[in-house]
Design an enzyme around this catalytic site. Structure first.
Site, PDB file in Angstrom:
ATOM      1  N   ALA A 164     -18.124  35.024  63.398  1.00  0.00           N
ATOM      2  CA  ALA A 164     -18.953  34.978  62.197  1.00  0.00           C
ATOM      3  C   ALA A 164     -20.447  35.746  63.193  1.00  0.00           C
ATOM      4  CB  ALA A 164     -19.586  34.235  61.445  1.00  0.00           C
ATOM      5  N   ASN A 165     -21.336  36.211  62.896  1.00  0.00           N
ATOM      6  CA  ASN A 165     -22.782  35.863  63.291  1.00  0.00           C
ATOM      7  C   ASN A 165     -24.314  36.033  62.436  1.00  0.00           C
ATOM      8  OD1 ASN A 165     -23.884  38.379  62.239  1.00  0.00           O
ATOM      9  ND2 ASN A 165     -21.611  39.195  62.521  1.00  0.00           N
TER      10      ASN A 165
END
Ligand code: CTP
Ligand code: CA
Length: 225
Positions: A33-34
């Site tokens: 993810a980010n």
């Protein structure tokens, strides 16, 4: 009829927005993810709806509520986001705010990965995801106005100028994310178009959204009916 309004500078227009991060599975319980919160994209969707547009918001996993008058499509991965964007066409304007994961795991495991007892971590082979913005710009169904975002930590303007050329976007909205902008409430952006760079002062993400939507409305009013 959807909860729209009958007045405003974007009445009769369809605005397509991507927002948030994507999640790329490693196995059924883990993902890549980010730090994108989706706040700037959701603020743009709210501002576009307030301006009278029909708004399709393709959102990665976020914890935000859907703005009034906005049609929201939830996705998880970059490939799902690409398909949802395609399915939402045609649009008059596309604003690609999502922080799309550049890579996904080549062969996500069908079962939870387990430690094998040797202390050696499993290798993660990555492959590049489709570039949704570049693909849209090349598409025969390209919206008349395509706006990309560029989150950079250094050399913000040069990187954004190159990105605009490379992807074929009309505008790139560049911001410096080296200092807590991701997830924060405020943003400092530079709008880059064919004519040059327009740097806005730091302000709340809602105000940034209003400014970008006002500029879009002006541009559309000058290009066609
Ligand atoms: N974008 C996209 N699909 C991708 C990657 C990016 O649609 N697979 C879009 C983003 O939504 C954004 C713009 O492209 O509007 C720029 O994203 P960015 O990550 O800054 O660009 P990249 O080409 O991925 O370059 P970098 O190596 O700097 O991450
Ligand atoms: Ca990227």
């Amino acid at each position: 009829a959807p909860a729209g309004q009958w007045t405003g500078p974007l009445v009769g227009r369809h605005v397509l927005i991507t927002a948030g991060p994507t999640h790329e599975p490693i196995d059924p319980v883990r993902y890549i993810a980010n730090r994108s919160s989706g706040k700037q994209g959701f603020a743009l969707a709210a501002a576009a709806a307030k301006a009278g547009a029909r708004v399709t918001l393709v959102s990665g996993p976020v914890t935000l509520s859907t703005p009034a008058g906005v049609d929201r499509v939830d996705v998880e991965t970059a490939r799902e986001m690409a398909a949802a964007v395609e399915a939402a066409l045609p649009a008059d304007v596309a604003i690609m705010v999502a922080a799309v994961a550049d890579w996904r795991v080549a062969d996500a495991a069908g079962q939870k990965l387990k430690k094998d007892g040797t202390g050696a971590p499993p290798p993660l082979a990555l492959v590049e995801n489709p570039d949704i913005l570049a693909g849209l710009c090349r598409s025969p169904r390209r919206p008349a106005l395509v706006v990309g975002f560029a989150a950079e930590t250094n050399d913000v303007i040069p990187h954004a100028l190159a990105k605009r050329q490379r992807k074929g976007a009309d505008w790139i909205v560049a911001n410096d994310v080296s200092d807590g902008v991701m997830g924060g409430a405020r943003n400092t952006v530079h709008i880059i178009d064919a004519a040059g760079v327009d740097s806005l002062p730091e302000m709340p993400k809602e105000a940034v959204a209003e400014a970008i939507i006002a500029r879009i409305a002006t541009t559309l009013a000058h290009t066609d009916g």
